[in-house]
Design a protein around this motif. Structure first.
Motif, short mmCIF file in Angstrom:
data_model
loop_
_atom_site.label_atom_id
_atom_site.label_comp_id
_atom_site.label_asym_id
_atom_site.label_seq_id
_atom_site.Cartn_x
_atom_site.Cartn_y
_atom_site.Cartn_z
N SER A 172 0.84 -1.20 0.00
CA SER A 172 0.00 0.00 0.00
C SER A 172 0.87 1.25 0.00
O SER A 172 2.10 1.17 0.13
N PRO A 195 -5.59 -5.34 9.01
CA PRO A 195 -5.67 -4.77 10.36
C PRO A 195 -4.29 -4.52 10.96
O PRO A 195 -3.37 -5.32 10.77
N GLY A 196 -4.14 -3.43 11.65
CA GLY A 196 -2.89 -3.14 12.34
C GLY A 196 -3.14 -3.01 13.83
O GLY A 196 -2.80 -3.90 14.63
N ARG A 197 -3.79 -1.91 14.19
CA ARG A 197 -4.03 -1.60 15.60
C ARG A 197 -4.80 -2.71 16.32
O ARG A 197 -4.50 -3.04 17.47
N TYR A 250 1.70 1.59 16.61
CA TYR A 250 2.08 2.99 16.38
C TYR A 250 2.83 3.54 17.60
O TYR A 250 2.68 4.71 17.97
N HIS A 267 -9.32 1.72 2.37
CA HIS A 267 -9.02 1.83 3.80
C HIS A 267 -9.43 3.24 4.20
O HIS A 267 -8.80 4.20 3.76
N GLY A 300 -9.74 4.72 7.23
CA GLY A 300 -9.18 5.39 8.41
C GLY A 300 -8.84 4.40 9.49
O GLY A 300 -9.06 3.20 9.34
N SER A 301 -8.30 4.92 10.56
CA SER A 301 -7.81 4.07 11.64
C SER A 301 -8.54 4.41 12.93
O SER A 301 -9.08 5.52 13.08
N GLY A 335 -7.88 -1.89 6.89
CA GLY A 335 -7.86 -2.13 8.34
C GLY A 335 -8.84 -1.18 9.00
O GLY A 335 -9.91 -0.94 8.45
N GLY A 336 -8.46 -0.65 10.15
CA GLY A 336 -9.28 0.41 10.75
C GLY A 336 -9.99 0.05 12.04
O GLY A 336 -10.47 0.96 12.74
N LEU A 337 -10.11 -1.25 12.35
CA LEU A 337 -10.85 -1.63 13.57
C LEU A 337 -10.22 -0.98 14.79
O LEU A 337 -9.02 -1.12 15.04
C1 LIG Z 1 -3.58 1.25 3.72
C2 LIG Z 1 -3.67 0.94 5.17
N1 LIG Z 1 -4.05 -0.29 5.54
C3 LIG Z 1 -4.14 -0.65 6.84
C4 LIG Z 1 -3.85 0.24 7.84
C5 LIG Z 1 -3.94 -0.22 9.27
O1 LIG Z 1 -4.90 0.47 9.94
P1 LIG Z 1 -5.31 0.05 11.42
O2 LIG Z 1 -4.09 0.02 12.24
O3 LIG Z 1 -6.26 1.10 11.84
O4 LIG Z 1 -5.97 -1.28 11.33
C6 LIG Z 1 -3.46 1.54 7.51
C7 LIG Z 1 -3.16 2.50 8.59
O5 LIG Z 1 -3.20 3.66 8.48
C8 LIG Z 1 -3.36 1.90 6.14
O6 LIG Z 1 -2.97 3.12 5.78
#
Ligand SMILES: Cc1ncc(COP(=O)(O)O)c(C=O)c1O
Length: 421
Positions: free
Chosen positions: A108, A280-282, A378, A205, A207-208, A244-246
């Motif tokens: 991405s 998903p990240g967070r 983060y 995606h 937002g977060s 992601g975004g959850l």
């Molecule tokens: C393209 C993309 N995917 C996934 C994520 C992960 O987001 P999150 O940590 O909110 O799940 C982000 C975070 O900004 C992102 O920019």
């Protein structure tokens, strides 16, 4: 944060006392719980599989490693079956070093360079998520030069308000990310006609740290409509990447119910019969970590009590960037009734180097340890050398055991890159 709890008056990460780690490795120190990472990955996989049709392929969950890119963390998540969402050559290198197979890596980001595109095409990538026309042209030029077909997905900007912090909102038309519906359709057709581009699908995606379900629903619905339009034009669409975004709980937020989220994926996205990709990240890493710090001074100001820590905004940037609050827990529980409202600050020469204001804590003393919770995403990845402060060490706790997964940086490490003329 059940993987972080008090036992006999001491804060533990799983079965390891945090104070022991702080004394052994020094502070500031990031401490992660392997159990928590496994629980989050497992919960997401299980909930999705409970809602998706029995004959559907398992979704590809690509952990957004911008949230926490330590190789040991990526390796652990690989063992749980996860791939990786990357945004740079550095993250690609980490993912590959962790042993993640290229067919589980998605790329991405709005500004990929020639070197980055060339490297992933030559070494393998599941898909490159294209964010603009010049980017598609760049990928096409490189793919043609090397005679390698580039698998791409197009990032859709659905103009949906994620109802989160403005700095982590990415799905509105005024944000730099992705393509409008019409621009995306035009690019998709162009890509489909190109000999070295293989359009695979769309991605979005918005937002977060989303806490509401409705923005997901709106985005998914617009994605579904777009896929139907593309298919009506005979465009091949075999993948949908829902980003992601959850959100997670830092203090009192109520994250989206995972069942509701999975149900929406099953009802809106799954009927299209594509591979489903998540980023998903967070959700995976946010509550897996704490930042442990030591009190340098307790300062009585004119109007306030300051708790001056050895961790600063360079170690944990979210409070200064997003006005975030990471609850502060004393490492040794003090059950005394007397509490003082502290402004909890770091040593960096900025007023913004503040972790919390008027935070009631039991009376604290010099050398006490505290933990800033929910710092697994983060956190370390945003740390910097501001004020020539070395990056903290990172520890991974697993049950009764712990491992140093990144040694503390030294001032010599920092200075080694500089050239004295
Ligand atoms: C393209 C993309 N995917 C996934 C994520 C992960 O987001 P999150 O940590 O909110 O799940 C982000 C975070 O900004 C992102 O920019």
């Amino acid at each position: 944060m059940s993987d972080f709890h008090y036992k006999n008056g001491e804060l533990y990460t799983e079965n390891v006392p945090v104070k022991t780690l702080a004394e052994q490795y020094g502070t500031p120190l990031y401490v992660y719980s392997a159990a928590h990472l496994r629980t989050q990955a497992g919960q997401l996989k299980t909930t999705l599989s409970q809602h998706l049709p029995a004959d559907a392929n398992a979704p590809l969950i690509c952990f957004a490693c911008k949230a926490n890119s330590n190789i040991a963390v990526l390796d652990l998540l690989k063992q749980e079956g996860l791939g990786t969402d990357i945004v740079s050559l550095g993250e690609y290198t980490r993912a590959r070093q962790a042993g993640i197979s290229p067919d589980k890596i998605v790329f991405s980001g709005v500004g990929k360079t020639d070197t980055e595109i060339e490297t992933v095409l030559k070494n393998g990538i599941h898909q490159i998520n294209v964010e603009s026309e010049p980017e598609l042209e760049r990928i096409a030029r490189i793919a043609e030069k090397h005679k390698i077909t580039a698998p791409v997905a197009f990032r859709f900007n659905p103009d949906v308000d994620a109802k989160t912090h403005a700095k982590i909102t990415t799905g509105k038309h005024e944000n730099k990310f992705g393509l409008t519906r019409d621009a995306l359709i035009a690019l998709y057709q162009k890509a489909d006609a190109h000999a070295f581009i293989a359009p695979k699908g769309i991605t979005s995606h918005i937002g977060s740290q989303l806490t509401a379900v409705t923005p997901f629903k709106d985005a998914f619905t617009r994605m579904r409509d777009l896929v139907e339009m593309l298919r009506a034009m005979d465009m091949p669409v075999t993948r949908i990447d829902i980003g992601g975004g959850l959100g997670i709980t830092y203090t009192d937020e109520t994250p989206p119910d995972l069942d509701d989220y999975a149900r929406m994926v099953a009802e809106i996205i799954a009927p299209l019969g594509t591979q489903i990709i998540l980023e998903p990240g967070r959700f995976i890493a946010g509550n897996c970590g704490i930042l442990v710090s030591q009190v340098v001074h307790v300062k009585q100001g004119e109007k306030k009590h300051y708790l001056i820590l050895d961790a600063g905004m360079n170690d944990l940037a979210r409070p200064s960037i997003y006005d975030a609050y990471h609850p502060v827990m004393p490492v040794l529980e003090n059950k005394a009734a007397e509490h003082i409202a502290y402004d909890i600050v770091g040593p960096v020469c900025e007023t913004g180097d503040t972790f919390g204001k008027n935070i009631p804590l039991p009376v604290m003393e010099e050398d006490d340890f505290v933990a800033m919770t929910s710092s697994g995403a983060y956190g370390f990845v945003m740390a910097s050398n501001y004020n020539t402060r070395p990056l903290p060490a990172e520890i991974l706790v697993d049950g009764d055991t712990h491992k140093l997964i990144r040694r503390r940086q030294t001032v010599d490490d920092i200075l080694a890159l500089e050239i004295d003329i």
